[in-house]
Design an enzyme around this catalytic site. Structure first.
Site, PDB file in Angstrom:
ATOM      1  N   GLY A 116       0.785  -1.215   0.000  1.00  6.13           N
ATOM      2  CA  GLY A 116       0.000   0.000   0.000  1.00  6.13           C
ATOM      3  C   GLY A 116       0.817   1.266   0.000  1.00  6.13           C
ATOM      4  O   GLY A 116       0.592   2.163  -0.794  1.00  6.13           O
ATOM      5  N   CYS A 117       1.776   1.391   0.928  1.00  8.18           N
ATOM      6  CA  CYS A 117       2.430   2.683   1.086  1.00  8.18           C
ATOM      7  C   CYS A 117       3.926   2.629   0.877  1.00  8.18           C
ATOM      8  O   CYS A 117       4.566   3.663   0.754  1.00  8.18           O
ATOM      9  CB  CYS A 117       2.151   3.246   2.476  1.00  8.18           C
ATOM     10  SG  CYS A 117       2.980   2.331   3.795  1.00  8.18           S
ATOM     11  N   GLY A 118       4.519   1.426   0.919  1.00  2.96           N
ATOM     12  CA  GLY A 118       5.948   1.337   0.679  1.00  2.96           C
ATOM     13  C   GLY A 118       6.804   1.430   1.907  1.00  2.96           C
ATOM     14  O   GLY A 118       7.983   1.123   1.869  1.00  2.96           O
ATOM     15  N   LEU A 119       6.252   1.890   3.048  1.00  2.00           N
ATOM     16  CA  LEU A 119       7.079   2.072   4.232  1.00  2.00           C
ATOM     17  C   LEU A 119       6.490   1.465   5.492  1.00  2.00           C
ATOM     18  O   LEU A 119       7.110   1.550   6.540  1.00  2.00           O
ATOM     19  CB  LEU A 119       7.300   3.582   4.492  1.00  2.00           C
ATOM     20  CG  LEU A 119       8.361   4.249   3.629  1.00  2.00           C
ATOM     21  CD1 LEU A 119       8.389   5.726   3.951  1.00  2.00           C
ATOM     22  CD2 LEU A 119       9.722   3.648   3.855  1.00  2.00           C
ATOM     23  N   CYS A 120       5.284   0.908   5.451  1.00  2.00           N
ATOM     24  CA  CYS A 120       4.645   0.390   6.655  1.00  2.00           C
ATOM     25  C   CYS A 120       5.560  -0.609   7.356  1.00  2.00           C
ATOM     26  O   CYS A 120       6.043  -1.561   6.750  1.00  2.00           O
ATOM     27  CB  CYS A 120       3.324  -0.285   6.306  1.00  2.00           C
ATOM     28  SG  CYS A 120       2.161   0.795   5.473  1.00  2.00           S
TER      29      CYS A 120
END
Length: 278
Positions: A116-120
């Site tokens: 989804g966000c690349g950093l979770c």
């Protein structure tokens, strides 16, 4: 290549009953839906990440993820991949060299949900970016080749045509021919699958470019640079961090590649065919 020439990957979609309204008329039918399942990656028996992914081209995904994340420095550090299927999802068990395993333990982090966000799940700011090898100059590329590559990518999105729910990434030759294409519900996963397929192929990554159907986030830039590809063409925009990393690493970054139009964010010298007033 015609869409009919490209087979639908086994397990990538399933027919489900649907009900809806079209032209003010109710209907009942069955429709193709993209498959999305949890895929866990284990390195030498140690769980490392869980991604939500389309269960196709999983060997490419495993190799590409490990390469683009810097866990493996080369394909030769991966000895094998076992796919284990269970009621909760799929586990990819990677057997890697001891040097790669030591490297992984040094920078161990959880990345559940990264699609989804690349950093979770990243544990610290130090994990956001990493040192990347310098890019080779690569061949001179034309804006027409980039446009052709994006067109061919769109024409070869078999799963997207059927489900309307997935992203794709393609490696294109300097002439713009899309030679390798991979799809997934996650844009990062599609690119990882492509990186893995590229590593297994006989083509030289630095002689072409990558086209993607998403925005150009910083992680898409990092994965492209890690694969040794000198140009990333995205159908949507870049972000500020992606642009900064592309500038620092020597990557030519193009966004809004639609028809013959595009926006070049970094290193335009690698592209020719621009209008004289550009």
């Amino acid at each position: 290549m015609n869409l009919s020439d490209v087979p639908l990957r086994p397990g990538s979609a399933e027919l489900l009953p649907v009900r809806g309204v079209r032209a003010l008329q109710a209907f009942d039918n069955r429709d193709w839906v993209a498959v999305e399942v949890p895929v866990a990656l284990e390195f030498n028996g140690i769980a490392h990440a869980v991604m939500l992914a389309t269960p196709a081209d999983l060997a490419d995904f495993a190799l590409g993820f490990a390469l683009s994340e810097g866990i493996l420095l080369g394909r030769n550090e991966l000895y094998g991949v076992e796919e284990a299927y269970g009621p909760e999802g799929i586990t990819l068990k990677l057997d890697v060299a001891s040097a790669a395993f030591a490297r992984l333990k040094e920078r161990r982090r959880s990345m559940a949900g990264r699609t989804g966000c690349g950093l979770c799940g990243t544990e610290s700011l130090a994990h956001v970016t990493r040192a990347l090898p310098p890019l080779a100059d690569g061949p001179a590329l034309s804006t027409r080749a980039v446009a052709r590559g994006m067109r061919e990518l769109a024409s070869m999105q078999v799963l997207q045509k059927v489900t309307g729910a997935v992203h794709a990434a393609a490696w294109c030759s300097a002439e713009g021919e899309a030679l390798l294409v991979r799809e997934d519900v996650g844009r990062h996963n599609a690119l990882d699958k492509l990186v893995g397929a590229l590593a297994r192929s006989s083509v030289a990554a630095s002689t072409g470019f990558i086209a993607v159907t998403s925005r150009a986030s910083f992680e898409m830039v990092q994965k492209t640079v890690a694969a040794g590809v000198p140009l990333l063409a995205a159908v949507s925009a870049s972000t500020s961090l992606a642009t900064a990393i592309a500038q620092d690493t020597g990557l030519t970054l193009a966004g809004f590649v639609r028809g013959d139009d595009l926006v070049i964010y970094t290193h335009p010298w690698r592209l020719n065919g621009l209008p004289a007033n550009a």
